[in-house]
Design a protein around this motif. Structure first.
Motif, mmCIF file in Angstrom:
data_model
loop_
_atom_site.group_PDB
_atom_site.id
_atom_site.type_symbol
_atom_site.label_atom_id
_atom_site.label_comp_id
_atom_site.label_asym_id
_atom_site.label_seq_id
_atom_site.Cartn_x
_atom_site.Cartn_y
_atom_site.Cartn_z
ATOM 1 N N SER A 22 -42.437 -11.957 -0.955
ATOM 2 C CA SER A 22 -43.011 -11.021 -0.565
ATOM 3 C C SER A 22 -43.388 -10.365 0.125
ATOM 4 O O SER A 22 -43.960 -8.971 -0.037
ATOM 5 C CB SER A 22 -44.032 -11.986 0.644
ATOM 6 O OG SER A 22 -43.453 -12.124 1.215
ATOM 7 N N SER B 32 -43.829 -7.066 -2.896
ATOM 8 C CA SER B 32 -44.668 -7.374 -3.072
ATOM 9 C C SER B 32 -45.572 -6.483 -2.240
ATOM 10 O O SER B 32 -46.578 -5.562 -2.404
ATOM 11 C CB SER B 32 -45.847 -8.606 -3.087
ATOM 12 O OG SER B 32 -46.880 -8.375 -3.202
ATOM 13 N N GLN B 33 -44.985 -6.866 -1.359
ATOM 14 C CA GLN B 33 -45.784 -5.861 -0.072
ATOM 15 C C GLN B 33 -45.145 -4.205 -0.444
ATOM 16 O O GLN B 33 -46.301 -3.112 0.269
ATOM 17 C CB GLN B 33 -45.151 -5.766 1.241
ATOM 18 C CG GLN B 33 -46.651 -7.514 1.757
ATOM 19 C CD GLN B 33 -45.814 -7.737 2.905
ATOM 20 O OE1 GLN B 33 -44.602 -7.454 3.687
ATOM 21 N NE2 GLN B 33 -46.845 -8.833 3.525
ATOM 22 N N SER C 95 -44.277 -2.520 -2.521
ATOM 23 C CA SER C 95 -44.939 -2.000 -3.878
ATOM 24 C C SER C 95 -46.341 -1.681 -3.631
ATOM 25 O O SER C 95 -46.860 -0.245 -4.090
ATOM 26 C CB SER C 95 -45.189 -2.934 -4.450
ATOM 27 O OG SER C 95 -45.729 -2.614 -6.372
ATOM 28 N N LYS C 96 -47.419 -2.680 -2.932
ATOM 29 C CA LYS C 96 -48.955 -2.304 -2.781
ATOM 30 C C LYS C 96 -48.981 -0.827 -1.814
ATOM 31 O O LYS C 96 -49.248 -0.456 -2.122
ATOM 32 C CB LYS C 96 -48.560 -3.154 -1.964
ATOM 33 C CG LYS C 96 -49.747 -4.668 -2.929
ATOM 34 C CD LYS C 96 -50.173 -5.026 -1.707
ATOM 35 C CE LYS C 96 -50.496 -6.484 -3.147
ATOM 36 N NZ LYS C 96 -51.285 -7.714 -2.241
ATOM 37 N N MET C 97 -47.659 -1.056 -1.043
ATOM 38 C CA MET C 97 -47.923 0.857 0.301
ATOM 39 C C MET C 97 -47.317 1.845 -0.580
ATOM 40 O O MET C 97 -47.948 2.481 -0.133
ATOM 41 C CB MET C 97 -46.636 0.199 1.031
ATOM 42 C CG MET C 97 -47.286 -0.563 2.158
ATOM 43 S SD MET C 97 -45.493 -1.565 3.453
ATOM 44 C CE MET C 97 -45.111 -0.349 4.294
ATOM 45 N N GLU C 98 -46.190 1.451 -1.441
ATOM 46 C CA GLU C 98 -45.873 2.726 -3.029
ATOM 47 C C GLU C 98 -47.639 3.223 -3.116
ATOM 48 O O GLU C 98 -47.697 4.177 -2.993
ATOM 49 C CB GLU C 98 -44.803 1.943 -3.409
ATOM 50 C CG GLU C 98 -44.811 3.482 -4.241
ATOM 51 C CD GLU C 98 -43.161 2.935 -4.759
ATOM 52 O OE1 GLU C 98 -42.307 4.416 -5.118
ATOM 53 O OE2 GLU C 98 -42.756 1.557 -5.258
ATOM 54 N N ALA C 99 -48.609 1.987 -4.268
ATOM 55 C CA ALA C 99 -48.834 2.549 -4.565
ATOM 56 C C ALA C 99 -50.254 3.228 -3.700
ATOM 57 O O ALA C 99 -50.532 4.298 -3.910
ATOM 58 C CB ALA C 99 -49.639 1.241 -4.877
ATOM 59 N N SER C 100 -49.999 2.769 -2.642
ATOM 60 C CA SER C 100 -51.278 3.647 -1.690
ATOM 61 C C SER C 100 -51.169 4.708 -1.000
ATOM 62 O O SER C 100 -51.658 5.778 -0.724
ATOM 63 C CB SER C 100 -51.678 2.195 -0.638
ATOM 64 O OG SER C 100 -50.434 2.153 0.486
#
Length: 100
Positions: free
Chosen positions: A42, A45-46, A48-53
């Motif tokens: 997880s 995954s977190q 990765s989401k932070m990098e995308a945002s």
């Protein structure tokens, strides 16, 4: 001193950093072996989401640049040399302590 309008592209150093972090299918052993699965958990995954945002966040605050540009042109921009000196000294101290 002239300040031009900021470009929408990030500085070259950030472009190279981003491309260096982009995974390549050729370099991944799991991509070459069928039936192999990898779970990063997880936290990955977190991240990765932070990098995308964060990739959609501008590197330069255009409003702040416009305010400073206006202040310079009107002669209102003042430099606090004491604060600059203190922060430079602190920066050097941080660099020295991180190398020790």
């Amino acid at each position: 001193m002239k300040i031009d309008k900021p470009s929408n592209s990030p500085p070259a150093g950030l472009m190279n950093e981003t491309s260096a972090r982009t995974p390549s299918a050729k370099s991944s052993p799991a991509a070459q072996e069928p039936g192999t699965s990898v779970s990063l958990g997880s936290t990955a995954s977190q991240l990765s989401k932070m990098e995308a945002s964060m990739s959609n966040t501008p590197v330069i605050d255009a409003n702040k640049v416009a305010q400073i540009k206006q202040a310079i042109s009107e002669g209102r921009f003042q430099v606090n040399s004491g604060v600059i000196a203190d922060r430079l000294i602190q920066s050097v101290r941080d660099l020295i302590s991180s190398q020790a």
